[in-house]
Scaffold this motif. Structure first.
Motif, short mmCIF file in Angstrom:
data_model
loop_
_atom_site.label_atom_id
_atom_site.label_comp_id
_atom_site.label_asym_id
_atom_site.label_seq_id
_atom_site.Cartn_x
_atom_site.Cartn_y
_atom_site.Cartn_z
N PRO A 201 -2.76 0.28 0.73
CA PRO A 201 -3.07 -0.23 -0.60
C PRO A 201 -2.98 -1.75 -0.63
O PRO A 201 -2.29 -2.36 0.19
N HIS A 202 -3.69 -2.37 -1.57
CA HIS A 202 -3.63 -3.82 -1.72
C HIS A 202 -2.26 -4.21 -2.24
O HIS A 202 -1.65 -3.52 -3.04
N GLY A 203 -1.77 -5.33 -1.76
CA GLY A 203 -0.46 -5.82 -2.22
C GLY A 203 0.68 -5.15 -1.48
O GLY A 203 0.49 -4.33 -0.58
N GLN A 204 1.87 -5.50 -1.88
CA GLN A 204 3.09 -4.99 -1.24
C GLN A 204 3.48 -3.65 -1.83
O GLN A 204 3.43 -3.46 -3.05
N LEU A 205 3.86 -2.71 -0.98
CA LEU A 205 4.34 -1.41 -1.44
C LEU A 205 5.80 -1.50 -1.85
O LEU A 205 6.58 -2.21 -1.21
N GLU A 206 6.15 -0.78 -2.89
CA GLU A 206 7.56 -0.63 -3.25
C GLU A 206 8.23 0.15 -2.12
O GLU A 206 7.58 0.94 -1.43
N PRO A 207 9.53 -0.02 -1.90
CA PRO A 207 10.21 0.67 -0.80
C PRO A 207 10.03 2.19 -0.83
O PRO A 207 9.80 2.81 0.21
N VAL B 33 -2.30 8.22 -3.72
CA VAL B 33 -3.64 8.81 -3.78
C VAL B 33 -4.58 7.87 -4.52
O VAL B 33 -5.69 7.59 -4.06
N ASP B 34 -4.13 7.35 -5.66
CA ASP B 34 -4.95 6.42 -6.45
C ASP B 34 -5.31 5.17 -5.66
O ASP B 34 -6.39 4.61 -5.83
N ALA B 35 -4.40 4.74 -4.77
CA ALA B 35 -4.63 3.54 -3.97
C ALA B 35 -5.46 3.84 -2.72
O ALA B 35 -5.81 2.92 -1.98
N GLY B 36 -5.75 5.11 -2.46
CA GLY B 36 -6.53 5.49 -1.28
C GLY B 36 -5.73 5.55 0.00
O GLY B 36 -6.27 5.68 1.08
N ALA B 37 -4.40 5.47 -0.11
CA ALA B 37 -3.54 5.48 1.08
C ALA B 37 -3.27 6.88 1.61
O ALA B 37 -2.97 7.05 2.79
N ILE B 38 -3.35 7.90 0.75
CA ILE B 38 -3.18 9.28 1.21
C ILE B 38 -4.25 10.15 0.54
O ILE B 38 -4.78 9.83 -0.50
N ASP B 39 -4.53 11.26 1.20
CA ASP B 39 -5.38 12.31 0.64
C ASP B 39 -4.49 13.49 0.30
O ASP B 39 -3.49 13.73 0.99
N ALA B 40 -4.85 14.22 -0.74
CA ALA B 40 -4.09 15.40 -1.14
C ALA B 40 -5.06 16.57 -1.26
O ALA B 40 -6.17 16.41 -1.76
#
Length: 123
Positions: free
Chosen positions: A47-53, A90-97
């Motif tokens: 995802p764009h930007g920094q991920l929360e931990p 999922v919304d960020a496109g980082a995982i598929d469900a």
């Protein structure tokens, strides 16, 4: 497995010191419909930007297909909070469900017992 920098957020007796509503920013509903037996897997896109931990940790657990229930157990978070984290990814496109198949009906006790036994062995 707790990281070294998580030391002040975990307590052996009390567990997690950060409240679940803090992790989900007060949200109570995921934006994507996920079941406990939905399969999630990383897409390889970040995802764009920094991920929360907590988002980063959840994403790290999705390297191979895994269920929402297993991610929740490994994160030691309530299922609804885990669903919110995963729906963000999922919304960020980082995982598929993927929704569970018909064999994963909530009333199918044989499947639920198999999952429970597998989780108990892994934890």
């Amino acid at each position: 497995m707790p990281r070294a920098d998580d030391e002040h957020w975990l307590d052996d007796a009390a567990g997690r010191l950060v409240r679940p509503y803090t992790v989900s920013n007060g949200r109570t509903q995921p934006s994507t419909r996920l079941e406990l037996l939905s399969m999630v897997m990383a897409t390889g896109r970040l995802p764009h930007g920094q991920l929360e931990p907590d988002h980063a940790e959840a994403l790290g657990l999705c390297g191979s297909p895994t269920t929402v229930a297993e991610v929740a157990a490994r994160l030691r978070l309530p299922a609804v909070v885990t669903k919110i984290l995963l729906s963000d990814l999922v919304d960020a496109g980082a995982i598929d469900a993927r929704s569970p198949g018909p064999a994963a009906e909530p009333t199918n006790t044989a499947v639920l017992e198999t999952i429970l036994n597998a989780l108990q062995r892994r934890l």
